[in-house]
Scaffold this active site. Structure first.
Site, PDB file in Angstrom:
ATOM      1  N   SER A 119      90.881  53.588 -35.158  1.00  0.00           N
ATOM      2  CA  SER A 119      90.957  52.494 -34.188  1.00  0.00           C
ATOM      3  C   SER A 119      91.825  51.366 -34.696  1.00  0.00           C
ATOM      4  O   SER A 119      92.155  50.458 -33.933  1.00  0.00           O
ATOM      5  CB  SER A 119      89.568  51.879 -33.981  1.00  0.00           C
ATOM      6  OG  SER A 119      88.635  52.818 -33.613  1.00  0.00           O
ATOM      7  N   HIS A 140      94.910  57.556 -30.711  1.00  0.00           N
ATOM      8  CA  HIS A 140      93.712  56.741 -30.522  1.00  0.00           C
ATOM      9  C   HIS A 140      93.151  56.938 -29.119  1.00  0.00           C
ATOM     10  O   HIS A 140      93.614  56.328 -28.154  1.00  0.00           O
ATOM     11  CB  HIS A 140      94.071  55.277 -30.799  1.00  0.00           C
ATOM     12  CG  HIS A 140      92.937  54.318 -30.649  1.00  0.00           C
ATOM     13  ND1 HIS A 140      93.112  52.993 -30.338  1.00  0.00           N
ATOM     14  CD2 HIS A 140      91.600  54.500 -30.761  1.00  0.00           C
ATOM     15  CE1 HIS A 140      91.934  52.399 -30.263  1.00  0.00           C
ATOM     16  NE2 HIS A 140      90.998  53.295 -30.510  1.00  0.00           N
ATOM     17  N   GLU A 152      96.257  55.808 -27.056  1.00  0.00           N
ATOM     18  CA  GLU A 152      97.239  54.913 -27.689  1.00  0.00           C
ATOM     19  C   GLU A 152      97.861  55.679 -28.857  1.00  0.00           C
ATOM     20  O   GLU A 152      97.143  56.137 -29.747  1.00  0.00           O
ATOM     21  CB  GLU A 152      96.500  53.662 -28.181  1.00  0.00           C
ATOM     22  CG  GLU A 152      97.350  52.614 -28.824  1.00  0.00           C
ATOM     23  CD  GLU A 152      96.524  51.364 -29.190  1.00  0.00           C
ATOM     24  OE1 GLU A 152      95.327  51.485 -29.538  1.00  0.00           O
ATOM     25  OE2 GLU A 152      97.088  50.264 -29.135  1.00  0.00           O
ATOM     26  N   ASN A 190      92.822  47.291 -29.800  1.00  0.00           N
ATOM     27  CA  ASN A 190      91.783  46.601 -30.582  1.00  0.00           C
ATOM     28  C   ASN A 190      92.230  45.254 -31.123  1.00  0.00           C
ATOM     29  O   ASN A 190      91.397  44.419 -31.483  1.00  0.00           O
ATOM     30  CB  ASN A 190      91.246  47.502 -31.693  1.00  0.00           C
ATOM     31  CG  ASN A 190      90.244  48.478 -31.111  1.00  0.00           C
ATOM     32  OD1 ASN A 190      89.455  48.115 -30.239  1.00  0.00           O
ATOM     33  ND2 ASN A 190      90.282  49.725 -31.552  1.00  0.00           N
TER      34      ASN A 190
HETATM   35  N1  LIG Z   1      83.334  54.463 -31.026  1.00  0.00           N
HETATM   36  C1  LIG Z   1      84.408  54.153 -30.336  1.00  0.00           C
HETATM   37  O1  LIG Z   1      84.317  53.550 -29.268  1.00  0.00           O
HETATM   38  C2  LIG Z   1      85.764  54.553 -30.841  1.00  0.00           C
HETATM   39  C3  LIG Z   1      86.863  54.500 -29.969  1.00  0.00           C
HETATM   40  C4  LIG Z   1      88.121  54.931 -30.428  1.00  0.00           C
HETATM   41  C5  LIG Z   1      88.269  55.346 -31.745  1.00  0.00           C
HETATM   42  N2  LIG Z   1      87.178  55.368 -32.578  1.00  0.00           N
HETATM   43  C6  LIG Z   1      87.371  55.834 -33.952  1.00  0.00           C
HETATM   44  O2  LIG Z   1      86.964  57.186 -34.013  1.00  0.00           O
HETATM   45  C7  LIG Z   1      86.445  57.477 -35.319  1.00  0.00           C
HETATM   46  C8  LIG Z   1      85.034  58.033 -35.184  1.00  0.00           C
HETATM   47  O3  LIG Z   1      84.228  57.093 -34.513  1.00  0.00           O
HETATM   48  P1  LIG Z   1      82.851  57.532 -33.798  1.00  0.00           P
HETATM   49  O4  LIG Z   1      82.468  56.403 -32.924  1.00  0.00           O
HETATM   50  O5  LIG Z   1      82.972  58.927 -33.250  1.00  0.00           O
HETATM   51  O6  LIG Z   1      81.865  57.563 -35.062  1.00  0.00           O
HETATM   52  P2  LIG Z   1      80.477  58.360 -35.209  1.00  0.00           P
HETATM   53  O7  LIG Z   1      79.690  57.597 -36.218  1.00  0.00           O
HETATM   54  O8  LIG Z   1      79.873  58.620 -33.861  1.00  0.00           O
HETATM   55  O9  LIG Z   1      80.932  59.785 -35.801  1.00  0.00           O
HETATM   56  C9  LIG Z   1      81.548  59.959 -37.037  1.00  0.00           C
HETATM   57  C10 LIG Z   1      81.284  61.413 -37.445  1.00  0.00           C
HETATM   58  O10 LIG Z   1      82.081  61.715 -38.606  1.00  0.00           O
HETATM   59  C11 LIG Z   1      81.298  62.554 -39.428  1.00  0.00           C
HETATM   60  N3  LIG Z   1      81.800  62.517 -40.812  1.00  0.00           N
HETATM   61  C12 LIG Z   1      81.743  61.518 -41.722  1.00  0.00           C
HETATM   62  N4  LIG Z   1      82.306  61.915 -42.885  1.00  0.00           N
HETATM   63  C13 LIG Z   1      82.729  63.193 -42.707  1.00  0.00           C
HETATM   64  C14 LIG Z   1      83.364  64.152 -43.541  1.00  0.00           C
HETATM   65  N5  LIG Z   1      83.683  63.849 -44.813  1.00  0.00           N
HETATM   66  N6  LIG Z   1      83.632  65.370 -43.032  1.00  0.00           N
HETATM   67  C15 LIG Z   1      83.295  65.686 -41.764  1.00  0.00           C
HETATM   68  N7  LIG Z   1      82.688  64.824 -40.916  1.00  0.00           N
HETATM   69  C16 LIG Z   1      82.405  63.591 -41.381  1.00  0.00           C
HETATM   70  C17 LIG Z   1      79.879  61.976 -39.315  1.00  0.00           C
HETATM   71  O11 LIG Z   1      78.907  62.915 -39.757  1.00  0.00           O
HETATM   72  C18 LIG Z   1      79.814  61.679 -37.825  1.00  0.00           C
HETATM   73  O12 LIG Z   1      79.335  62.791 -37.087  1.00  0.00           O
HETATM   74  C19 LIG Z   1      86.558  56.175 -36.121  1.00  0.00           C
HETATM   75  O13 LIG Z   1      87.768  56.153 -36.829  1.00  0.00           O
HETATM   76  C20 LIG Z   1      86.557  55.119 -35.011  1.00  0.00           C
HETATM   77  O14 LIG Z   1      87.187  53.918 -35.407  1.00  0.00           O
HETATM   78  C21 LIG Z   1      85.936  54.990 -32.147  1.00  0.00           C
END
Ligand SMILES: NC(=O)c1ccc[n+]([C@@H]2O[C@H](COP(=O)([O-])OP(=O)(O)OC[C@H]3O[C@@H](n4cnc5c(N)ncnc54)[C@H](O)[C@@H]3O)[C@@H](O)[C@H]2O)c1
Length: 286
Positions: A119, A140, A152, A190
């Site tokens: 993000s 993104h 994005e 963001n």
């Molecule tokens: N939440 C949002 O609204 C949003 C929007 C756009 C982008 N993002 C980005 O997307 C990414 C994920 O966010 P999210 O909201 O899905 O988080 P989340 O906490 O829902 O999920 C993250 C997942 O990654 C897994 N994980 C962690 N370490 C790992 C590893 N070493 N190997 C394999 N899996 C692993 C965790 O077990 C978890 O299931 C981040 O970079 C976040 O900034 C989030």
């Protein structure tokens, strides 16, 4: 190279959403997390949501089955070796992402593109740990991925035109519109959204209004579909804090300092909807 198989690392809310839209576009998806059970749960949750769509007559049973059959839950990075295109969607942690990109670089075929759903973290820094910086790109997606139209795209300093073109074409196949951002901490969306959410946390911290009044104020007063605190709970407060920290350290301006109340909620494990409590309490709402 023709892309058939998407490898997705991280089966949280974003990874699962990306798996959903990639499978709907007809790609085979390898969905990996640290433990197989997490990836399996993500697939089961997608299936449950599709079952509701079938019930409501928005989707056929055949289409539902075809979509879920395209998703194969797997465990860990090595299981993604057969993928033609990688999207990383683990937590917003630069050290972790760099470590995983080093591993992708070792296990993936040389022509494979490595995309990150970060993000806010500059792509150039992630790309620099690989031997293929021309094939690293920011992709993104927005949350919830099946609903939100935008991706994005962020080109690192070394990202090639071919990598960019392939990524845009994949987004089009998944019926997503794209914008391009320069590779500066927080990118476009963001850079603008997160300071607003952080300011809403300050408004709560300083007692300017209740969480409900801040959210209703912004919903009805500025025509936003969700109030900023509700949106923060939806995104995940750990993710919001991580993004504010990237903006603060990356841009070096004190106006991006994370609100202490946001930090305290993360310290308490009140991460929003995913833990049942954030700025609002979801335990009673199921
Ligand atoms: N939440 C949002 O609204 C949003 C929007 C756009 C982008 N993002 C980005 O997307 C990414 C994920 O966010 P999210 O909201 O899905 O988080 P989340 O906490 O829902 O999920 C993250 C997942 O990654 C897994 N994980 C962690 N370490 C790992 C590893 N070493 N190997 C394999 N899996 C692993 C965790 O077990 C978890 O299931 C981040 O970079 C976040 O900034 C989030």
């Amino acid at each position: 190279m023709s892309i058939r198989t998407f490898g997705i690392l991280g089966a949280g809310q974003m990874g699962a959403g990306i798996a959903h839209v990639a499978a709907a576009a007809g790609f085979d998806v390898l969905l990996a997390d640290v433990a197989l059970a997490r990836a399996e749960k993500a697939k089961a949750d997608i299936d449950k949501r599709l079952a509701k769509a079938v019930e409501k007559g928005k989707m056929t049973e055949e289409a539902r089955r075809a979509l879920v059959d395209h998703i194969k839950p797997v465990e860990g990075v090595p299981a993604l070796a057969p993928a033609d295109f990688i999207v990383e969607a683990v937590n917003e942690d630069e050290t972790l992402k760099k470590q995983l990109f080093r591993q992708f670089d070792e296990i993936c075929r040389p022509e494979v593109i490595l995309a990150t759903n970060t993000s806010s973290i500059p792509i150039t820094r992630i790309a620099a740990v690989t031997k293929r910086p021309t094939q690293v790109i920011g992709m993104h997606f927005m949350n919830p991925v099946p609903v939100m139209k935008l991706v994005e795209i962020i080109r690192g300093l070394a990202t090639s035109d071919a990598t960019y073109q392939t990524t845009v074409e994949l987004c089009a196949k998944m019926e997503k519109a794209t914008i391009v951002s320069r590779d500066i901490s927080g990118f476009i969306v963001n850079r603008i959204l997160m300071p607003m959410i952080n300011e809403a946390a300050y408004a709560l911290y300083e007692g300017i209004g209740t969480a409900a009044d801040i959210d209703v104020g912004m919903k009805l007063g500025t025509n936003q579909p969700m109030g900023p605190l509700e949106l923060a709970d939806f995104i995940g407060l750990d993710t919001c804090l991580a993004i504010m920290e990237v903006l603060h350290t990356g841009l070096g301006d004190s106006k991006y300092r994370p609100c202490p109340l946001l930090r305290q909620h993360v310290d308490a494990g009140w991460l929003g909807r995913k833990t049942g409590r954030g700025f609002h309490d979801y335990t009673a709402k199921g």
